[in-house]
Enzyme design. Structure first.
Site, PDB file in Angstrom:
ATOM      1  N   ARG A 103     -10.070 -11.092  -3.544  1.00  0.00           N
ATOM      2  CA  ARG A 103     -10.203  -9.481  -3.976  1.00  0.00           C
ATOM      3  C   ARG A 103     -10.469  -9.296  -5.282  1.00  0.00           C
ATOM      4  O   ARG A 103     -10.748  -8.286  -5.779  1.00  0.00           O
ATOM      5  CB  ARG A 103      -8.798  -9.044  -3.624  1.00  0.00           C
ATOM      6  N   HIS A 138     -15.447  -6.084  -1.045  1.00  0.00           N
ATOM      7  CA  HIS A 138     -15.492  -7.666  -1.666  1.00  0.00           C
ATOM      8  C   HIS A 138     -16.763  -8.137  -1.246  1.00  0.00           C
ATOM      9  O   HIS A 138     -17.281  -9.280  -1.603  1.00  0.00           O
ATOM     10  CB  HIS A 138     -14.354  -8.312  -1.273  1.00  0.00           C
ATOM     11  N   ASN A 155     -12.509   4.229  -1.364  1.00  0.00           N
ATOM     12  CA  ASN A 155     -12.045   3.038  -1.058  1.00  0.00           C
ATOM     13  C   ASN A 155     -12.604   2.532   0.212  1.00  0.00           C
ATOM     14  O   ASN A 155     -12.082   2.742   1.314  1.00  0.00           O
ATOM     15  CB  ASN A 155     -10.509   3.417  -0.731  1.00  0.00           C
ATOM     16  N   TYR A 167       0.810  -1.393   0.106  1.00  0.00           N
ATOM     17  CA  TYR A 167       0.076  -0.001   0.069  1.00  0.00           C
ATOM     18  C   TYR A 167       0.716   1.034   0.102  1.00  0.00           C
ATOM     19  O   TYR A 167       0.263   2.230   0.057  1.00  0.00           O
ATOM     20  CB  TYR A 167      -0.945  -0.012   1.350  1.00  0.00           C
ATOM     21  N   HIS A 227      -8.681   1.733  -5.380  1.00  0.00           N
ATOM     22  CA  HIS A 227      -7.794   1.043  -4.507  1.00  0.00           C
ATOM     23  C   HIS A 227      -6.644   1.286  -4.737  1.00  0.00           C
ATOM     24  O   HIS A 227      -6.045   1.548  -6.034  1.00  0.00           O
ATOM     25  CB  HIS A 227      -8.031  -0.722  -5.128  1.00  0.00           C
ATOM     26  N   LEU A 228      -5.668   1.240  -3.829  1.00  0.00           N
ATOM     27  CA  LEU A 228      -4.251   1.523  -3.931  1.00  0.00           C
ATOM     28  C   LEU A 228      -3.786   0.356  -4.920  1.00  0.00           C
ATOM     29  O   LEU A 228      -2.862   0.690  -5.652  1.00  0.00           O
ATOM     30  CB  LEU A 228      -3.712   1.594  -2.519  1.00  0.00           C
ATOM     31  N   SER A 229      -4.005  -0.791  -4.224  1.00  0.00           N
ATOM     32  CA  SER A 229      -3.244  -1.919  -4.986  1.00  0.00           C
ATOM     33  C   SER A 229      -4.242  -2.518  -6.294  1.00  0.00           C
ATOM     34  O   SER A 229      -5.393  -2.260  -6.364  1.00  0.00           O
ATOM     35  CB  SER A 229      -3.389  -3.116  -3.704  1.00  0.00           C
TER      36      SER A 229
HETATM   37  C1  DQA Z   1      -7.723  -2.115  -0.883  1.00  0.00           C
HETATM   38  C2  DQA Z   1      -7.807  -3.548  -1.361  1.00  0.00           C
HETATM   39  C3  DQA Z   1      -8.671  -4.218  -0.397  1.00  0.00           C
HETATM   40  O1  DQA Z   1      -8.769  -5.701  -1.022  1.00  0.00           O
HETATM   41  C4  DQA Z   1      -8.188  -4.451   0.957  1.00  0.00           C
HETATM   42  O2  DQA Z   1      -9.005  -5.459   1.673  1.00  0.00           O
HETATM   43  C5  DQA Z   1      -7.877  -3.086   1.457  1.00  0.00           C
HETATM   44  C6  DQA Z   1      -7.301  -1.971   0.409  1.00  0.00           C
HETATM   45  C7  DQA Z   1      -6.823  -1.028  -1.678  1.00  0.00           C
HETATM   46  O3  DQA Z   1      -6.761  -0.063  -1.522  1.00  0.00           O
HETATM   47  O4  DQA Z   1      -5.819  -1.785  -2.385  1.00  0.00           O
HETATM   48  O5  DQA Z   1      -8.150  -2.920   2.548  1.00  0.00           O
HETATM   49  O6  DQA Z   1      -8.960  -1.542  -1.120  1.00  0.00           O
END
Ligand code: DQA
Length: 141
Positions: A109, A78, A72, A22, A98-100
C-alpha cells in the site's frame, strides 16, 4: 465551484468493512457529512462510486466538467495505470484521498501509481481526509 467525489473499489462496504481501519460510518453517512461541509463553503458537490475500474475511468473523464475531483480509488490506487492515465488526460485538479494512513500499513500500500498526477495526497485522517481535500480545493479557487 463544482466538485466531484469519486469512490472506488470496496468503498461501498464502508461501515461493514474493517471498521477498526476505516471507521464505522457508511459511505452514505460520509457523503452526507461532506455535503453539509460543502454547503457551508458554498461549493456544489456530487458523489459517485464504482467497483469497476472502467467506470471509475469514465467518472474521471466526466470530471472535465467540474472544478475539482476528490478521488479515493481504493486498491486501484496501487496498480491502476488506466486510472492514472485518466487523471492525467484531464485538466481538472484531482486530490488523492485515503481514510487510512497507507504508509503505516502493508508494504504493497506504500506505492501509489496516481499520486504523481494528483494535485496532492491526503491520507490517514479517516472521514476527515475527504473534508481536508474539499478545503484544499475550495481554497485553491
Ligand atoms: C484506502 C486504502 C487502500 O489501500 C485500500 O485498498 C482501500 C482503502 C483508504 O481509504 O484507506 O480500499 O484507499
Amino acid at each position: 465551484m463544482k466538485i466531484l467525489v469519486i469512490n472506488g473499489v470496496n468503498l461501498d462496504m464502508l461501515g461493514i468493512r474493517e471498521p477498526q481501519i476505516y471507521g464505522g460510518n457508511s459511505l452514505d453517512e460520509i457523503n452526507k457529512n461532506l455535503s453539509k461541509e460543502a454547503e457551508k463553503l458554498g461549493v456544489s458537490i456530487e458523489f459517485v462510486q464504482s467497483n469497476i475500474e472502467g467506470e471509475i475511468v469514465e467518472f474521471i473523464h466526466s470530471g472535465r466538467l467540474y472544478d475539482g475531483i476528490i478521488l479515493n480509488a481504493g486498491a486501484y490506487t496501487h496498480y491502476s495505470i488506466a486510472i492514472r492515465d485518466a487523471i492525467s488526460s484531464i485538466e481538472t485538479p484531482c486530490v488523492e484521498v485515503h481514510l487510512s494512513n497507507v504508509h503505516k500499513r502493508e508494504e504493497f500500500r506504500h506505492n501509489s501509481v496516481i499520486s504523481a498526477v494528483c494535485m496532492g495526497v491526503i491520507a490517514g485522517f479517516g472521514e476527515k481526509s475527504y473534508s481536508l481535500a474539499l478545503h484544499a480545493l475550495a481554497d485553491k479557487k
